[in-house]
Scaffold this motif. Sequence first.
Motif, PDB file in Angstrom:
ATOM      1  N   THR A 141      55.764 110.891  51.305  1.00  0.00           N
ATOM      2  CA  THR A 141      56.657 110.612  50.170  1.00  0.00           C
ATOM      3  C   THR A 141      57.095 109.157  50.166  1.00  0.00           C
ATOM      4  N   ALA A 142      57.451 108.635  51.343  1.00  0.00           N
ATOM      5  CA  ALA A 142      57.881 107.240  51.437  1.00  0.00           C
ATOM      6  C   ALA A 142      56.729 106.287  51.121  1.00  0.00           C
ATOM      7  N   MET A 143      55.530 106.617  51.544  1.00  0.00           N
ATOM      8  CA  MET A 143      54.351 105.796  51.223  1.00  0.00           C
ATOM      9  C   MET A 143      54.126 105.760  49.721  1.00  0.00           C
ATOM     10  N   ASP A 144      54.246 106.913  49.086  1.00  0.00           N
ATOM     11  CA  ASP A 144      54.043 106.981  47.641  1.00  0.00           C
ATOM     12  C   ASP A 144      55.090 106.152  46.901  1.00  0.00           C
ATOM     13  N   GLU A 145      56.321 106.205  47.376  1.00  0.00           N
ATOM     14  CA  GLU A 145      57.381 105.411  46.760  1.00  0.00           C
ATOM     15  C   GLU A 145      57.145 103.918  46.972  1.00  0.00           C
ATOM     16  N   ALA A 146      56.692 103.556  48.177  1.00  0.00           N
ATOM     17  CA  ALA A 146      56.437 102.146  48.472  1.00  0.00           C
ATOM     18  C   ALA A 146      55.318 101.589  47.601  1.00  0.00           C
TER      19      ALA A 146
ATOM     20  N   SER B 272      51.954  98.698  53.712  1.00  0.00           N
ATOM     21  CA  SER B 272      52.916  99.719  53.266  1.00  0.00           C
ATOM     22  C   SER B 272      53.182 100.745  54.361  1.00  0.00           C
ATOM     23  N   ALA B 273      52.132 101.168  55.061  1.00  0.00           N
ATOM     24  CA  ALA B 273      52.296 102.169  56.112  1.00  0.00           C
ATOM     25  C   ALA B 273      53.153 101.639  57.257  1.00  0.00           C
ATOM     26  N   VAL B 274      52.926 100.397  57.638  1.00  0.00           N
ATOM     27  CA  VAL B 274      53.714  99.801  58.727  1.00  0.00           C
ATOM     28  C   VAL B 274      55.184  99.690  58.332  1.00  0.00           C
ATOM     29  N   LYS B 275      55.453  99.248  57.117  1.00  0.00           N
ATOM     30  CA  LYS B 275      56.841  99.119  56.654  1.00  0.00           C
ATOM     31  C   LYS B 275      57.521 100.484  56.591  1.00  0.00           C
ATOM     32  N   VAL B 276      56.823 101.486  56.085  1.00  0.00           N
ATOM     33  CA  VAL B 276      57.385 102.831  55.997  1.00  0.00           C
ATOM     34  C   VAL B 276      57.633 103.390  57.393  1.00  0.00           C
ATOM     35  N   GLY B 277      56.700 103.187  58.286  1.00  0.00           N
ATOM     36  CA  GLY B 277      56.880 103.656  59.660  1.00  0.00           C
ATOM     37  C   GLY B 277      58.088 103.029  60.329  1.00  0.00           C
ATOM     38  N   ASP B 278      58.273 101.721  60.146  1.00  0.00           N
ATOM     39  CA  ASP B 278      59.447 101.042  60.721  1.00  0.00           C
ATOM     40  C   ASP B 278      60.744 101.594  60.134  1.00  0.00           C
ATOM     41  N   ARG B 279      60.738 101.865  58.845  1.00  0.00           N
ATOM     42  CA  ARG B 279      61.951 102.343  58.190  1.00  0.00           C
ATOM     43  C   ARG B 279      62.297 103.761  58.624  1.00  0.00           C
ATOM     44  N   LEU B 280      61.258 104.601  58.827  1.00  0.00           N
ATOM     45  CA  LEU B 280      61.501 105.988  59.214  1.00  0.00           C
ATOM     46  C   LEU B 280      61.551 106.191  60.721  1.00  0.00           C
TER      47      LEU B 280
ATOM     48  N   VAL C  64      58.893 106.016  62.650  1.00  0.00           N
ATOM     49  CA  VAL C  64      57.665 106.738  62.993  1.00  0.00           C
ATOM     50  C   VAL C  64      56.604 105.734  63.410  1.00  0.00           C
ATOM     51  N   PRO C  65      56.071 105.812  64.630  1.00  0.00           N
ATOM     52  CA  PRO C  65      55.005 104.896  65.037  1.00  0.00           C
ATOM     53  C   PRO C  65      53.760 105.093  64.173  1.00  0.00           C
ATOM     54  N   VAL C  66      53.169 103.997  63.740  1.00  0.00           N
ATOM     55  CA  VAL C  66      51.970 104.045  62.885  1.00  0.00           C
ATOM     56  C   VAL C  66      50.853 103.240  63.539  1.00  0.00           C
ATOM     57  N   SER C  67      49.710 103.868  63.720  1.00  0.00           N
ATOM     58  CA  SER C  67      48.517 103.166  64.211  1.00  0.00           C
ATOM     59  C   SER C  67      47.511 103.072  63.083  1.00  0.00           C
ATOM     60  N   VAL C  68      46.965 101.864  62.874  1.00  0.00           N
ATOM     61  CA  VAL C  68      46.028 101.617  61.774  1.00  0.00           C
ATOM     62  C   VAL C  68      44.665 101.250  62.338  1.00  0.00           C
ATOM     63  N   THR C  69      43.613 101.872  61.816  1.00  0.00           N
ATOM     64  CA  THR C  69      42.241 101.588  62.235  1.00  0.00           C
ATOM     65  C   THR C  69      41.373 101.384  61.005  1.00  0.00           C
ATOM     66  N   ASP C  70      40.618 100.306  61.006  1.00  0.00           N
ATOM     67  CA  ASP C  70      39.649 100.079  59.932  1.00  0.00           C
ATOM     68  C   ASP C  70      38.339 100.721  60.350  1.00  0.00           C
ATOM     69  N   VAL C  71      38.041 101.891  59.787  1.00  0.00           N
ATOM     70  CA  VAL C  71      36.861 102.650  60.196  1.00  0.00           C
ATOM     71  C   VAL C  71      35.609 102.204  59.440  1.00  0.00           C
ATOM     72  N   LYS C  72      35.774 101.369  58.406  1.00  0.00           N
ATOM     73  CA  LYS C  72      34.637 100.829  57.656  1.00  0.00           C
ATOM     74  C   LYS C  72      34.872  99.337  57.429  1.00  0.00           C
ATOM     75  N   PRO C  73      34.805  98.548  58.486  1.00  0.00           N
ATOM     76  CA  PRO C  73      35.110  97.118  58.326  1.00  0.00           C
ATOM     77  C   PRO C  73      34.016  96.380  57.568  1.00  0.00           C
ATOM     78  N   LEU C  74      34.428  95.304  56.922  1.00  0.00           N
ATOM     79  CA  LEU C  74      33.470  94.433  56.249  1.00  0.00           C
ATOM     80  C   LEU C  74      32.662  93.650  57.277  1.00  0.00           C
ATOM     81  N   GLN C  75      31.506  93.169  56.872  1.00  0.00           N
ATOM     82  CA  GLN C  75      30.671  92.393  57.786  1.00  0.00           C
ATOM     83  C   GLN C  75      31.304  91.033  58.064  1.00  0.00           C
ATOM     84  N   LYS C  76      31.019  90.480  59.228  1.00  0.00           N
ATOM     85  CA  LYS C  76      31.656  89.229  59.663  1.00  0.00           C
ATOM     86  C   LYS C  76      31.364  88.066  58.722  1.00  0.00           C
ATOM     87  N   GLY C  77      30.192  88.057  58.135  1.00  0.00           N
ATOM     88  CA  GLY C  77      29.839  86.960  57.240  1.00  0.00           C
ATOM     89  C   GLY C  77      30.473  87.065  55.870  1.00  0.00           C
ATOM     90  N   ASP C  78      31.162  88.176  55.625  1.00  0.00           N
ATOM     91  CA  ASP C  78      31.775  88.393  54.304  1.00  0.00           C
ATOM     92  C   ASP C  78      33.147  89.037  54.494  1.00  0.00           C
TER      93      ASP C  78
END
Length: 366
Positions: A91-96, A151-159, A161-175
């Motif tokens: 809910t907080a993420m949606d509001e943010a 947004s997730a980090v800000k919401v986690g700090d406010r609530l 709640v620890p938030v861990s973020v992972t980029d599971v589909k990163p862009l290529q280094k040249g782009d």
Amino acid sequence: MSDPGSGPAPPGSEPTPPHGAHGRPLSRRQKWASYKDSPYFPATVLLLIVAAAAGLFAGSYTYAMANPTPHQIPTAVVSLQETARGRAFVTAMDEALDTSLHVHRYDTGAEAREALEEQQVFAIVRLHGAGVSLDVAGASGAAVAQLLTESAVKVGDRLGVPVSVTDVKPLQKGDPRGLALFYISLAAVIVGFVGSIQLSVHARALTPLERIAFTIAYSMLGAFSIAAVVDWWLGAVDLPFFESWLILAFTMFTSGMVFTMFNTLMGRWAMLPTWGLMVLLGNPSSGGAVSWPLLPSLLGHIGRWLPPGASVNAQHTAVYYQGHQRIFPFLVLAAWSLVSCTVFWVWRHRHPGGRDHMPQHAAAAT
């Protein structure tokens, strides 16, 4: 009084105007007809068109890209809203995000990951120990991934709640900003219709079949050149070469035939609808520079049905979501190609080109 038979009038003398023509001013209709037949009329029209096109070009790109705003970001939620902590976080993420989170609920992480691979969602939110885990897909849009992360980090700090973020589909280094695929698709679109323009100017005697054949030929060679320079020479993006080559060639052919269609219908003014469709509307709405969830909602929907958006979509999936290619972008390119070729072929007698069989009035039109 001079003798009519005495010889020619002295040099510099003015011929006598017809009886009744002395001092008669041209009417407005005659002035307008004279102006339309002069080179000043098309020059003035082009002057106004170029001025308007410059403003529209700047306006279309600024409107679409200058201030990206989230609109309906598809997000997978895995069994998170069964807990008070999960419901509060979502809910907080949606509001943010100004109520832009479009939640898709999944029972397992595997189902959510499959949805991400199919590009049905842009992120996955799930419980992770005492906190929340957010998986983003940078390849689906660097700006979207960044927005979700912040947004997730800000919401986690406010609530609390620890938030861990992972980029599971990163862009290529040249782009790192994910713009290379947009640029190569843009090159294919523009060079595609510029090639068709040049055929009309420098090889106008081509028959309809020859014109289509040469459009295919320069599309294949041009697409190979684009892919080879970006991948082999610059090393900016590691392309699935054959698939990317064919997508670029399909894009160039479609773009070239779109101009040919308008050239058949509108003659020398064909550049206007071509530029408007492919550049003013198609490229900003393609999702290449700014991902679709951040585009104005109308552009985000229209772009997928236009050749530039279809090209970016197919290329993006080929590079980052191999094994999950979709048929829709190819159907879009095929539909535009088929319509363009059909219109050109049915009304080929109106096209300002060809030879032998071409009517004289068509040969004179440019």
